[in-house]
Design an enzyme around this catalytic site. Sequence first.
Site, short mmCIF file in Angstrom:
data_model
loop_
_atom_site.label_atom_id
_atom_site.label_comp_id
_atom_site.label_asym_id
_atom_site.label_seq_id
_atom_site.Cartn_x
_atom_site.Cartn_y
_atom_site.Cartn_z
N ASP A 140 -5.77 19.99 -4.22
CA ASP A 140 -5.06 18.68 -4.35
C ASP A 140 -3.83 18.75 -3.49
O ASP A 140 -3.86 19.39 -2.38
CB ASP A 140 -4.54 18.78 -6.09
CG ASP A 140 -4.49 17.35 -6.34
OD1 ASP A 140 -3.51 16.51 -6.09
OD2 ASP A 140 -5.30 16.91 -7.32
N HIS A 199 0.92 15.19 -7.68
CA HIS A 199 -0.08 14.90 -8.25
C HIS A 199 -0.98 16.20 -8.52
O HIS A 199 -1.58 16.61 -9.65
CB HIS A 199 -0.97 14.17 -7.14
CG HIS A 199 -2.14 13.57 -7.53
ND1 HIS A 199 -3.56 14.48 -7.67
CD2 HIS A 199 -2.66 12.41 -8.28
CE1 HIS A 199 -4.45 13.78 -8.35
NE2 HIS A 199 -3.83 12.71 -8.54
N SER A 380 -8.03 10.81 -11.95
CA SER A 380 -7.29 12.20 -11.61
C SER A 380 -7.04 12.78 -12.93
O SER A 380 -6.98 14.14 -12.74
CB SER A 380 -6.20 11.74 -10.84
OG SER A 380 -6.84 11.64 -9.45
#
Length: 445
Positions: A140, A199, A380
């Site tokens: 990520d 994220h 996600s």
Amino acid sequence: MTYPRLALLVAAACVPVPVAMAGEMPADRYIVHFSDRVSAAAARHPRVSHARSTRIAQPVHVRTLAAGGEVFDVHGLDPGVLASMAGVIDIEEDRIVTPAGRLTTLWHRQWYMHDPRVGIDAEVAWRYTKGAGSVVAVLDTGIAPHPQLVGQLLPGYDFVSDAAAARDGDGRDANPADEGDWSDAGECGSSTASESSWHGTHVAGLVAARSPDGRGMLGVAPEAKVIPVRVMGKCGGRLSDVADAIVWASGGELPGVPAIARRADVINLSLRTPGACGTALATAIGQARSRGVAVVAAAGNDGIRASAVSPSNCAGVVSVNALARDGSMAWYSNHGDGVTLAAPGGSLTTFGADDILSTVDGGKRGSEGRPLLKYYAGTSMAAPQVSALVALMRSADPAIGVEAITRQLVDNARPLPGPCPKGCGAGLMDAGATVDAVVEDRGKP
């Protein structure tokens, strides 16, 4: 977004060369696959006379991928020049991958863990295990410090090869820290500015966050460990970096990169890029599975068929789409035959009261060392719940194989609590029933 292919004749073969459509960010890097090592070596080190080299620009060889393939930068040249190299059998754009989706809101309960209708029944699974001994690699944006992740992280790696995108002053290195993925207006193909998402930290928290003081949130596998693997920075990341990171996280060898201390049991890919699964990703994922590592990917938030987005459309991947708070398919979620199963992803409503809570940094650009909890929504957020369930399964039965993992996820999914006319796979992930089944089958011939 799709990439049309321009057919160019090379020797007796027709080698397709993908090109960007008008209005898209121009393609500059390609992954070229050769029929043999000799041809690949010749392309890496072309024999060009001095007189000719002063007149004709050449593609620049960037590196060799761990799973096979050579990355070239065409720096403004017609990409068709790549097809003229001897032994070329496949050319794919080194596409940009971006987070599969997250949008922010706050809420104070983890409904997705325990709701009797839409929750994943985590507490039922925890009767047997909370993930001790298992490892999840999160590929990520990297990781930011957070008190709920203290003691949960194993050594990771930064695979972002572009120093400008990495924002850390160099290319690949052993520090997977998230330097922030913020962008100004006019950058990254967007007319508006954006703040850093953190994220990767959010995804890691959903997998394995702990709450020693009882006041925070919990990951689905709070006794598992996370390997933070940075593959995205400013404007996203390169597909070639993702492919190399998959090889590394699954225990494969990469020249110049120290071997991983403990390979992952499962790799989480909460990222997406449009188009078919290319050779580079397919080969890396196939190698990971051959080493016994499961691969879980977000189906994407484009509201289209999941089969049109990779890596969720790659063979052998557990593809996860998202359900809203009411149990129906989330309006943004990709869908269709390519989806393996669904998990809660949040409703993405105006007030965001029904989204997915996890860990982030408080910085708008770089990390400010100010840990927060935020609610995001997206596939996600759904995918790491399934990756964490795989960690619970491997904790309950370390010998369970990748095919058996997928079979148990599918066989023990619950019927969807709401409508999904466009296809949500086998149903809603059920952590309790799945771990129960793994424990029951453990040790059987």
